[in-house]
Motif scaffolding. Structure first.
Motif, short mmCIF file in Angstrom:
data_model
loop_
_atom_site.label_atom_id
_atom_site.label_comp_id
_atom_site.label_asym_id
_atom_site.label_seq_id
_atom_site.Cartn_x
_atom_site.Cartn_y
_atom_site.Cartn_z
N ARG A 98 0.85 -1.19 0.00
CA ARG A 98 0.00 0.00 0.00
C ARG A 98 0.89 1.24 0.00
N PRO A 99 1.38 1.66 -1.16
CA PRO A 99 2.26 2.84 -1.21
C PRO A 99 1.62 4.10 -0.62
N ASP A 100 0.28 4.17 -0.63
CA ASP A 100 -0.38 5.34 -0.07
C ASP A 100 -0.19 5.47 1.44
N LEU A 101 0.24 4.36 2.07
CA LEU A 101 0.48 4.39 3.51
C LEU A 101 1.84 4.96 3.88
N ALA A 102 2.70 5.19 2.88
CA ALA A 102 4.11 5.51 3.15
C ALA A 102 4.32 6.63 4.17
N PRO A 103 3.71 7.80 4.01
CA PRO A 103 3.99 8.88 4.97
C PRO A 103 3.60 8.52 6.40
N ARG A 104 2.39 7.95 6.56
CA ARG A 104 1.95 7.58 7.91
C ARG A 104 2.76 6.41 8.45
N ALA A 105 3.13 5.47 7.56
CA ALA A 105 3.91 4.31 8.00
C ALA A 105 5.29 4.73 8.49
N GLU A 106 5.87 5.73 7.84
CA GLU A 106 7.19 6.20 8.25
C GLU A 106 7.14 6.78 9.66
N THR A 107 6.12 7.59 9.91
CA THR A 107 5.95 8.17 11.24
C THR A 107 5.67 7.08 12.27
N TYR A 108 4.83 6.12 11.88
CA TYR A 108 4.51 4.98 12.76
C TYR A 108 5.77 4.22 13.12
N LEU A 109 6.62 3.94 12.11
CA LEU A 109 7.82 3.16 12.36
C LEU A 109 8.75 3.89 13.33
N ARG A 110 8.93 5.19 13.14
CA ARG A 110 9.79 5.95 14.07
C ARG A 110 9.23 5.89 15.49
N ARG A 111 7.93 6.02 15.60
CA ARG A 111 7.29 5.98 16.92
C ARG A 111 7.49 4.62 17.58
N ARG A 112 7.29 3.56 16.79
CA ARG A 112 7.43 2.21 17.34
C ARG A 112 8.89 1.88 17.67
N LEU A 113 9.82 2.32 16.83
CA LEU A 113 11.23 2.06 17.11
C LEU A 113 11.70 2.78 18.37
N ASN A 114 11.20 3.98 18.58
CA ASN A 114 11.53 4.70 19.81
C ASN A 114 11.02 3.95 21.04
N ALA A 115 9.78 3.45 20.94
CA ALA A 115 9.21 2.68 22.05
C ALA A 115 10.00 1.40 22.28
N CYS A 116 10.43 0.77 21.18
CA CYS A 116 11.23 -0.45 21.28
C CYS A 116 12.54 -0.16 22.00
N ALA A 117 13.21 0.93 21.62
CA ALA A 117 14.50 1.28 22.23
C ALA A 117 14.34 1.57 23.72
N GLU A 118 13.18 2.09 24.11
CA GLU A 118 12.94 2.41 25.52
C GLU A 118 12.40 1.21 26.30
N GLY A 119 12.23 0.06 25.61
CA GLY A 119 11.69 -1.11 26.29
C GLY A 119 10.22 -0.98 26.62
N GLU A 120 9.51 -0.15 25.85
CA GLU A 120 8.10 0.12 26.14
C GLU A 120 7.15 -0.49 25.11
N LEU A 121 7.65 -1.38 24.29
CA LEU A 121 6.82 -2.02 23.27
C LEU A 121 6.94 -3.53 23.39
N SER A 122 5.83 -4.23 23.33
CA SER A 122 5.87 -5.69 23.22
C SER A 122 4.96 -6.12 22.08
N VAL A 123 5.30 -7.24 21.46
CA VAL A 123 4.58 -7.70 20.27
C VAL A 123 4.34 -9.21 20.38
N VAL A 124 3.15 -9.63 20.03
CA VAL A 124 2.84 -11.05 19.90
C VAL A 124 2.53 -11.30 18.43
N VAL A 125 3.36 -12.11 17.79
CA VAL A 125 3.16 -12.47 16.38
C VAL A 125 2.59 -13.89 16.37
N HIS A 126 1.36 -14.02 15.95
CA HIS A 126 0.69 -15.32 16.06
C HIS A 126 1.09 -16.26 14.93
#
Length: 366
Positions: free
Chosen positions: A322-350
């Motif tokens: 979905r190329p139309d998601l690119a701008p929002r996805a970029e911001t999302y990724l930065r937000r999630r990576l920051n949370a990951c670096a701070e140990g504030e994100l957890s993920v369950v991949v089923h």
């Protein structure tokens, strides 16, 4: 007959992501008729066994966690479209894979194997798309008796590493030997599986097409082989904390997993359902059990790096679809990576693990 244990069904609602499973598929860039080449280090003669299915593979993962990941080849593997799985990625994810695999499927598998007449080599196990051999390292020490593993992959680097790192002994001290087969398993046949005690694969089903699943099931059931297929994604991912864009990116990622590639339409999150139905149509008993990845960067640096690599690949696959998601996805990724670096994100991949025991169903039920 389908015995299901704690399994979130494929296509179930909710976020879905690629689990960081070891992609074990054959290189789709290879010619389908490419001959298998065998390398048998120090082991007795073994029966001919299958090639490796013509499935997409994962390119080298980034050298550092800061390098952008690309799409996922197996449901959970960061990759580009270039052939080859990154040994670094496969090794990084091995701990998460081992923790996720479903040990509850081993009881009916052991019972089935115990009723089979012994072979000269003990168990002969074919591991399709072996990667660096994580399935061998996990399963061989959990089964009794001498074992000979035949490892299949398109990548000679991975085959060499898998053979070198194979465990030497089984659960009861029996000898474990290995041989390797390089090539395409798209032409897996009943004859090639003659003499095989068990077929295994990890992160394999979801990179196959419907026809390839049917061919795999035909060969295995025709040869009377039980089949253990681990870590197939089912289209669900759960993030803590949640984000408003999680669901939209999940849908885009799942669509990417079902994409057409090189004239092949991949099954992605629908693969477990397709395989279950195919095995049951041929009289097999199918057991399934949930095998989720649980990623928590607060548990240490290694898990933080794994989560970051996975997250980059997951977002990139969604953006590609979905190329139309690119701008929002970029911001999302930065937000999630920051949370990951701070140990504030957890993920369950089923994921789901699947065990198919040759029929009749009544006789195979534990």
């Amino acid at each position: 007959m389908n015995n299901t244990v704690d399994t979130p069904g494929p296509g179930a609602p909710g976020p879905d992501t690629p689990g960081p499973d070891t992609p074990s598929g054959a290189d789709s860039s290879q010619e389908p008729d490419a001959p298998l080449t065998s390398n048998t280090p120090n082991v007795p003669n073994t029966p001919d066994v299958p090639n490796t299915p013509d499935v997409p593979d994962t390119p080298d993962a980034p050298d550092t966690p800061d390098a952008p990941g690309s799409e996922a080849s197996h449901s959970d593997t960061p990759h580009t479209e270039a052939p080859g799985y990154s040994p670094q990625w496969l090794e990084l994810r091995e701990g998460a894979d081992a923790a996720a695999r479903a040990p509850g499927l081993l009881r009916p598998l052991r019972a089935f194997l115990a009723d089979r007449p012994p072979k000269d080599l003990g168990l002969v196990i074919s591991d399709l798309g072996c990667g660096t051999g994580s399935m061998t390292r996990w399963l061989a020490p959990r089964l009794d008796g001498p074992q000979h593993w035949i490892l299949y992959d398109h990548d000679p680097r991975l085959l060499d590493r898998a053979a070198a790192l194979a465990p030497p002994t089984a659960a009861d001290g029996g000898r474990v030997t290995v041989s390797t087969e390089q090539g395409d398993i798209g032409r897996l046949t009943v004859d090639r599986l003659a003499g095989t005690s068990l077929v295994t694969g990890s992160a394999l089903l979801d990179v196959l097409t419907a026809d390839e699943v049917e061919a795999l099931v035909d060969a295995c059931t025709g040869a009377g082989c039980p089949v253990l297929l681990a870590l197939s994604v089912v289209g669900r991912v759960e993030f803590t904390p949640a984000d408003p864009l999680d669901a939209e990116l999940t849908d885009a990622f799942n669509a990417h997993q079902r994409r057409h590639r090189d004239g092949r339409r991949l099954l992605g999150p629908d693969a477990v359902t397709a395989a279950t139905e195919a095995f049951e149509r041929r009289g097999a008993t199918v057991h399934t059990q949930a095998s989720p990845w649980r990623l928590d960067p607060s548990r240490g640096a290694e898990e933080s790096v794994l989560t970051e690599w996975w997250l980059r690949g997951w977002v990139e696959a969604a953006r590609e679809q979905r190329p139309d998601l690119a701008p929002r996805a970029e911001t999302y990724l930065r937000r999630r990576l920051n949370a990951c670096a701070e140990g504030e994100l957890s993920v369950v991949v089923h994921h789901v693990d699947l065990l198919a025991l040759p029929g009749p169903a009544e006789a195979a039920t534990p």
